[in-house]
Scaffold this motif. Structure first.
Motif, PDB file in Angstrom:
ATOM      1  N   MET A   1       5.704   6.946   6.824  1.00  6.90           N
ATOM      2  CA  MET A   1       4.857   6.125   6.097  1.00  6.90           C
ATOM      3  C   MET A   1       5.557   5.419   5.191  1.00  6.90           C
ATOM      4  N   ASN A   2       6.780   5.426   4.742  1.00 15.38           N
ATOM      5  CA  ASN A   2       7.590   4.754   4.068  1.00 15.38           C
ATOM      6  C   ASN A   2       7.858   3.394   4.720  1.00 15.38           C
ATOM      7  N   ARG A   3       8.408   3.557   6.007  1.00 18.36           N
ATOM      8  CA  ARG A   3       8.269   2.413   6.830  1.00 18.36           C
ATOM      9  C   ARG A   3       7.174   1.402   7.068  1.00 18.36           C
ATOM     10  N   TRP A   4       6.248   2.332   7.193  1.00 17.34           N
ATOM     11  CA  TRP A   4       4.712   1.479   7.341  1.00 17.34           C
ATOM     12  C   TRP A   4       4.285   0.973   6.200  1.00 17.34           C
ATOM     13  N   VAL A   5       4.879   1.130   4.887  1.00 19.77           N
ATOM     14  CA  VAL A   5       4.427   0.387   3.617  1.00 19.77           C
ATOM     15  C   VAL A   5       5.615  -0.559   3.596  1.00 19.77           C
ATOM     16  N   TRP A   6       7.020  -0.349   3.787  1.00 22.63           N
ATOM     17  CA  TRP A   6       7.991  -1.363   3.590  1.00 22.63           C
ATOM     18  C   TRP A   6       7.733  -2.604   4.456  1.00 22.63           C
ATOM     19  N   LEU A   7       7.440  -2.430   5.713  1.00 20.00           N
ATOM     20  CA  LEU A   7       7.245  -3.227   6.570  1.00 20.00           C
ATOM     21  C   LEU A   7       6.052  -3.855   6.874  1.00 20.00           C
ATOM     22  N   ALA A   8       4.993  -3.899   5.864  1.00 16.73           N
ATOM     23  CA  ALA A   8       3.707  -4.150   6.077  1.00 16.73           C
ATOM     24  C   ALA A   8       3.617  -5.671   6.181  1.00 16.73           C
ATOM     25  N   SER A   9       2.752  -6.297   7.236  1.00 15.93           N
ATOM     26  CA  SER A   9       2.467  -7.638   7.303  1.00 15.93           C
ATOM     27  C   SER A   9       1.429  -7.868   6.210  1.00 15.93           C
ATOM     28  N   ALA A  10       0.929  -9.350   6.348  1.00 21.18           N
ATOM     29  CA  ALA A  10      -0.010  -9.603   5.461  1.00 21.18           C
ATOM     30  C   ALA A  10      -1.312  -9.009   6.185  1.00 21.18           C
ATOM     31  N   GLU A  11      -1.485  -8.762   7.272  1.00 18.89           N
ATOM     32  CA  GLU A  11      -2.960  -8.355   7.728  1.00 18.89           C
ATOM     33  C   GLU A  11      -2.943  -6.625   7.152  1.00 18.89           C
ATOM     34  N   ARG A  12      -1.780  -5.972   7.201  1.00 22.16           N
ATOM     35  CA  ARG A  12      -1.622  -4.635   6.904  1.00 22.16           C
ATOM     36  C   ARG A  12      -1.768  -4.695   5.223  1.00 22.16           C
ATOM     37  N   LEU A  13      -1.176  -5.428   4.588  1.00 16.80           N
ATOM     38  CA  LEU A  13      -1.597  -5.404   2.944  1.00 16.80           C
ATOM     39  C   LEU A  13      -2.941  -5.578   2.626  1.00 16.80           C
ATOM     40  N   LYS A  14      -3.532  -6.526   3.454  1.00 20.70           N
ATOM     41  CA  LYS A  14      -4.970  -6.630   3.221  1.00 20.70           C
ATOM     42  C   LYS A  14      -5.673  -5.334   3.522  1.00 20.70           C
ATOM     43  N   HIS A  15      -5.442  -4.569   4.382  1.00 19.93           N
ATOM     44  CA  HIS A  15      -6.056  -3.333   4.713  1.00 19.93           C
ATOM     45  C   HIS A  15      -5.755  -2.285   3.617  1.00 19.93           C
ATOM     46  N   ILE A  16      -4.395  -2.303   3.271  1.00 19.08           N
ATOM     47  CA  ILE A  16      -4.058  -1.570   2.267  1.00 19.08           C
ATOM     48  C   ILE A  16      -4.750  -1.629   0.781  1.00 19.08           C
ATOM     49  N   ALA A  17      -5.099  -2.887   0.579  1.00 18.96           N
ATOM     50  CA  ALA A  17      -5.484  -3.271  -0.606  1.00 18.96           C
ATOM     51  C   ALA A  17      -7.133  -2.875  -0.701  1.00 18.96           C
ATOM     52  N   LEU A  18      -7.624  -2.738   0.442  1.00 24.60           N
ATOM     53  CA  LEU A  18      -9.157  -2.395   0.275  1.00 24.60           C
ATOM     54  C   LEU A  18      -9.096  -0.733   0.244  1.00 24.60           C
ATOM     55  N   MET A  19      -8.226  -0.087   0.400  1.00 24.58           N
ATOM     56  CA  MET A  19      -8.176   1.150   0.697  1.00 24.58           C
ATOM     57  C   MET A  19      -8.410   1.899  -0.932  1.00 24.58           C
ATOM     58  N   ARG A  20      -9.420   2.917  -1.130  1.00 26.10           N
ATOM     59  CA  ARG A  20      -9.557   3.404  -2.370  1.00 26.10           C
ATOM     60  C   ARG A  20      -8.559   4.761  -2.558  1.00 26.10           C
ATOM     61  N   SER A  21      -8.196   5.068  -3.693  1.00 26.62           N
ATOM     62  CA  SER A  21      -7.442   6.458  -3.725  1.00 26.62           C
ATOM     63  C   SER A  21      -7.939   7.553  -3.354  1.00 26.62           C
ATOM     64  N   SER A  22      -7.096   8.391  -2.780  1.00 26.29           N
ATOM     65  CA  SER A  22      -7.755   9.442  -2.149  1.00 26.29           C
ATOM     66  C   SER A  22      -6.587  10.677  -2.296  1.00 26.29           C
ATOM     67  N   ALA A  23      -6.971  11.836  -1.773  1.00 30.02           N
ATOM     68  CA  ALA A  23      -5.890  13.057  -1.618  1.00 30.02           C
ATOM     69  C   ALA A  23      -4.716  12.790  -1.164  1.00 30.02           C
ATOM     70  N   ALA A  24      -4.859  11.913  -0.079  1.00 30.29           N
ATOM     71  CA  ALA A  24      -3.844  11.692   0.776  1.00 30.29           C
ATOM     72  C   ALA A  24      -2.752  10.792   0.002  1.00 30.29           C
ATOM     73  N   SER A  25      -3.202   9.833  -0.542  1.00 36.04           N
ATOM     74  CA  SER A  25      -2.584   8.719  -1.257  1.00 36.04           C
ATOM     75  C   SER A  25      -1.850   9.341  -2.594  1.00 36.04           C
ATOM     76  N   ARG A  26      -2.538  10.232  -3.216  1.00 39.62           N
ATOM     77  CA  ARG A  26      -1.953  10.759  -4.384  1.00 39.62           C
ATOM     78  C   ARG A  26      -1.113  11.878  -3.969  1.00 39.62           C
ATOM     79  N   ARG A  27      -1.105  12.585  -2.905  1.00 38.32           N
ATOM     80  CA  ARG A  27       0.006  13.564  -2.520  1.00 38.32           C
ATOM     81  C   ARG A  27       0.937  12.572  -2.187  1.00 38.32           C
ATOM     82  N   PHE A  28       1.011  11.478  -1.431  1.00 37.30           N
ATOM     83  CA  PHE A  28       2.264  10.715  -1.063  1.00 37.30           C
ATOM     84  C   PHE A  28       2.727  10.118  -2.270  1.00 37.30           C
TER      85      PHE A  28
END
Length: 257
Positions: A1-28
């Motif tokens: 998951m760390n690598r998924w965030v570190w190496l995020a492309s512009a398209e992936r960043l757009k996807h992350i930006a639209l995600m709402r906080s959740s139990a999974a994001s808070r746990r991370f």
């Protein structure tokens, strides 16, 4: 998951930006902050409870060879007699107090974790305020704020290296190797922490560019200016709190210099 965030492309960043906080994001986020807290604790463990003695006691900070209080271990001593031409700034004795170092670990980890959580909450509030009123209900970047803590792991790894500095100093005093090695570890650890924080900041700026056009400038400005201010403030608060608390703790434990 760390690598998924570190190496995020512009398209992936757009996807992350639209995600709402959740139990999974808070746990991370909580796991990442825990790792950072341990790293800060290890860093403080390597700084508190270690007493270096130079060739000339008169120029060292405490003006004494043996620290006051109980629990001190004499873990390194330069071969005697000392050479006559030995530079006055050279370390010749090294003392360690495990109780004091353990207290430093607890203080560093506890204060680091609490301040990091508070800083993250403040950052999230700032990002929300940076959006125009009509977009705040969409909760943009809320999960992204949590996932940005992936950079804590990169910073924590270099903080763990701080524990090597006392070990290398012991070797330098015993003439196993040059003091330059111990200094290099300290410089590398500091530079790596600064690089990790800079990469986190750059990642957040890139994230800010994914905001809708009508609010993008405000978000990017907050990421560019607000984030460094918050980060520096809380770093100073952590350092200042440690300095203020460590003295009374040392006196309480009876291990003051």
């Amino acid at each position: 998951m760390n690598r998924w965030v570190w190496l995020a492309s512009a398209e992936r960043l757009k996807h992350i930006a639209l995600m709402r906080s959740s139990a999974a994001s808070r746990r991370f986020m909580l796991l990442s902050i825990t790792v950072l807290s341990i790293g800060l604790g290890v860093f403080q463990f390597s700084k508190m409870g270690w007493h270096r003695v130079t060739n000339t006691p008169a120029i060292e900070n405490t003006g004494s060879v043996k620290p006051a209080g109980g629990g001190w271990w004499h873990i390194a001593k330069a071969p005697r007699p000392l050479p006559e031409n030995l530079a006055p700034e050279v370390y010749v004795d090294f003392w360690w107090n495990p109780i004091h170092s353990t207290a430093g670990f607890i203080l560093g980890a506890a204060l680091g974790g609490l301040l990091a959580l508070f800083a993250l909450r403040l950052i999230r509030a700032g990002i929300t305020k940076a959006h125009v009123q009509a977009l705040r209900c969409e909760l943009r970047l809320t999960a992204a704020t949590h996932y940005s803590t992936a950079w804590c792991s990169a910073v924590s790894f270099t903080l763990f290296l701080a524990i090597l500095e006392p070990a290398f100093l012991v070797g330098a005093i015993n003439s196993w190797w040059n003091l330059t090695i111990a200094n290099t570890v300290a410089y590398f650890s500091t530079a790596s922490v600064v690089l990790g924080c800079a990469m986190w900041w750059f990642w957040l700026i890139r994230l800010g560019t994914t905001a809708p056009a009508r609010t993008r400038t405000r978000v990017v400005l907050f990421m560019s200016i607000g984030i460094p201010i918050i980060g520096c403030f809380f770093a100073f608060a952590w350092r200042y709190s440690i300095e203020e608390i460590s003295g009374p703790v040392a006196r309480l434990l009876g291990v003051q210099f």
